[in-house]
Design a protein around this motif. Structure first.
Motif, PDB file in Angstrom:
ATOM      1  N   ARG A  82      -0.174  -4.851   4.477  1.00  0.00           N
ATOM      2  CA  ARG A  82      -0.534  -3.733   3.604  1.00  0.00           C
ATOM      3  C   ARG A  82      -1.354  -4.322   2.461  1.00  0.00           C
ATOM      4  O   ARG A  82      -0.813  -4.838   1.492  1.00  0.00           O
ATOM      5  CB  ARG A  82       0.726  -3.048   3.072  1.00  0.00           C
ATOM      6  CG  ARG A  82       1.560  -2.433   4.157  1.00  0.00           C
ATOM      7  CD  ARG A  82       2.767  -1.779   3.567  1.00  0.00           C
ATOM      8  NE  ARG A  82       3.671  -1.350   4.609  1.00  0.00           N
ATOM      9  CZ  ARG A  82       4.919  -1.033   4.407  1.00  0.00           C
ATOM     10  NH1 ARG A  82       5.434  -1.106   3.198  1.00  0.00           N
ATOM     11  NH2 ARG A  82       5.678  -0.644   5.416  1.00  0.00           N
ATOM     12  N   TRP A  83      -2.666  -4.233   2.588  1.00  0.00           N
ATOM     13  CA  TRP A  83      -3.560  -4.917   1.661  1.00  0.00           C
ATOM     14  C   TRP A  83      -3.440  -4.396   0.237  1.00  0.00           C
ATOM     15  O   TRP A  83      -3.583  -5.155  -0.715  1.00  0.00           O
ATOM     16  CB  TRP A  83      -4.998  -4.831   2.157  1.00  0.00           C
ATOM     17  CG  TRP A  83      -5.199  -5.675   3.391  1.00  0.00           C
ATOM     18  CD1 TRP A  83      -5.334  -5.235   4.664  1.00  0.00           C
ATOM     19  CD2 TRP A  83      -5.228  -7.103   3.444  1.00  0.00           C
ATOM     20  NE1 TRP A  83      -5.458  -6.298   5.522  1.00  0.00           N
ATOM     21  CE2 TRP A  83      -5.403  -7.462   4.793  1.00  0.00           C
ATOM     22  CE3 TRP A  83      -5.121  -8.109   2.503  1.00  0.00           C
ATOM     23  CZ2 TRP A  83      -5.481  -8.776   5.212  1.00  0.00           C
ATOM     24  CZ3 TRP A  83      -5.206  -9.430   2.923  1.00  0.00           C
ATOM     25  CH2 TRP A  83      -5.381  -9.743   4.260  1.00  0.00           C
ATOM     26  N   ARG A  84      -3.168  -3.117   0.066  1.00  0.00           N
ATOM     27  CA  ARG A  84      -3.026  -2.570  -1.297  1.00  0.00           C
ATOM     28  C   ARG A  84      -1.819  -3.199  -1.993  1.00  0.00           C
ATOM     29  O   ARG A  84      -1.907  -3.634  -3.138  1.00  0.00           O
ATOM     30  CB  ARG A  84      -2.888  -1.051  -1.225  1.00  0.00           C
ATOM     31  CG  ARG A  84      -2.791  -0.413  -2.581  1.00  0.00           C
ATOM     32  CD  ARG A  84      -2.883   1.115  -2.474  1.00  0.00           C
ATOM     33  NE  ARG A  84      -2.820   1.685  -3.790  1.00  0.00           N
ATOM     34  CZ  ARG A  84      -1.772   2.338  -4.260  1.00  0.00           C
ATOM     35  NH1 ARG A  84      -0.711   2.534  -3.506  1.00  0.00           N
ATOM     36  NH2 ARG A  84      -1.784   2.824  -5.480  1.00  0.00           N
ATOM     37  N   ILE A  85      -0.702  -3.248  -1.288  1.00  0.00           N
ATOM     38  CA  ILE A  85       0.513  -3.843  -1.860  1.00  0.00           C
ATOM     39  C   ILE A  85       0.301  -5.337  -2.095  1.00  0.00           C
ATOM     40  O   ILE A  85       0.697  -5.875  -3.126  1.00  0.00           O
ATOM     41  CB  ILE A  85       1.728  -3.607  -0.935  1.00  0.00           C
ATOM     42  CG1 ILE A  85       1.965  -2.112  -0.739  1.00  0.00           C
ATOM     43  CG2 ILE A  85       2.968  -4.296  -1.442  1.00  0.00           C
ATOM     44  CD1 ILE A  85       2.318  -1.365  -1.995  1.00  0.00           C
ATOM     45  N   ALA A  86      -0.333  -6.011  -1.148  1.00  0.00           N
ATOM     46  CA  ALA A  86      -0.595  -7.441  -1.307  1.00  0.00           C
ATOM     47  C   ALA A  86      -1.497  -7.697  -2.506  1.00  0.00           C
ATOM     48  O   ALA A  86      -1.296  -8.655  -3.262  1.00  0.00           O
ATOM     49  CB  ALA A  86      -1.234  -8.000  -0.035  1.00  0.00           C
ATOM     50  N   THR A 146      -0.488  -9.126 -10.073  1.00  0.00           N
ATOM     51  CA  THR A 146       0.546  -9.082 -11.114  1.00  0.00           C
ATOM     52  C   THR A 146       1.507 -10.266 -11.056  1.00  0.00           C
ATOM     53  O   THR A 146       2.214 -10.516 -12.029  1.00  0.00           O
ATOM     54  CB  THR A 146       1.363  -7.782 -11.017  1.00  0.00           C
ATOM     55  OG1 THR A 146       1.982  -7.720  -9.728  1.00  0.00           O
ATOM     56  CG2 THR A 146       0.496  -6.573 -11.240  1.00  0.00           C
ATOM     57  N   ILE A 170      -1.789  -5.749  -5.247  1.00  0.00           N
ATOM     58  CA  ILE A 170      -1.018  -5.503  -6.474  1.00  0.00           C
ATOM     59  C   ILE A 170      -0.097  -6.679  -6.761  1.00  0.00           C
ATOM     60  O   ILE A 170      -0.010  -7.160  -7.890  1.00  0.00           O
ATOM     61  CB  ILE A 170      -0.218  -4.184  -6.350  1.00  0.00           C
ATOM     62  CG1 ILE A 170      -1.175  -2.990  -6.330  1.00  0.00           C
ATOM     63  CG2 ILE A 170       0.788  -4.045  -7.477  1.00  0.00           C
ATOM     64  CD1 ILE A 170      -0.524  -1.676  -5.959  1.00  0.00           C
ATOM     65  N   PHE A 171       0.598  -7.139  -5.751  1.00  0.00           N
ATOM     66  CA  PHE A 171       1.499  -8.277  -5.917  1.00  0.00           C
ATOM     67  C   PHE A 171       0.729  -9.525  -6.323  1.00  0.00           C
ATOM     68  O   PHE A 171       1.140 -10.267  -7.217  1.00  0.00           O
ATOM     69  CB  PHE A 171       2.270  -8.530  -4.622  1.00  0.00           C
ATOM     70  CG  PHE A 171       3.220  -9.683  -4.705  1.00  0.00           C
ATOM     71  CD1 PHE A 171       4.435  -9.562  -5.346  1.00  0.00           C
ATOM     72  CD2 PHE A 171       2.883 -10.908  -4.159  1.00  0.00           C
ATOM     73  CE1 PHE A 171       5.303 -10.631  -5.430  1.00  0.00           C
ATOM     74  CE2 PHE A 171       3.739 -11.989  -4.242  1.00  0.00           C
ATOM     75  CZ  PHE A 171       4.957 -11.839  -4.873  1.00  0.00           C
TER      76      PHE A 171
END
Length: 68
Positions: A32-36, A42, A38-39
């Motif tokens: 999941r590139w969006r979650i990756a 941050t 964000i992680f």
């Protein structure tokens, strides 16, 4: 191996093994590139200073052998 060389070497080993695991998972669409993203953005952010960084240099508890 001296510590000065061991730390960067361990970081290289982790980076290479992570990249090797990423390639097949990315090809299979399992990331999941969006979650990756964000992680990844941050994760390195430093947390705000807590009580330890603002405390005085006097210890909260007396050291052994010191008068109470």
């Amino acid at each position: 191996m001296p510590v000065a060389a061991a730390i960067p070497m361990s970081l290289v080993v982790v980076a290479v093994s992570s990249a090797a695991a990423l390639v097949p998972r990315a090809g299979a669409g399992q990331i999941r590139w969006r979650i990756a993203g964000i992680f990844g953005l941050t994760g390195p952010v430093r947390p705000p200073p807590g009580p330890r960084s603002t405390a005085s240099s006097t210890p909260a508890w007396p050291s052994p052998g010191s008068p109470c």
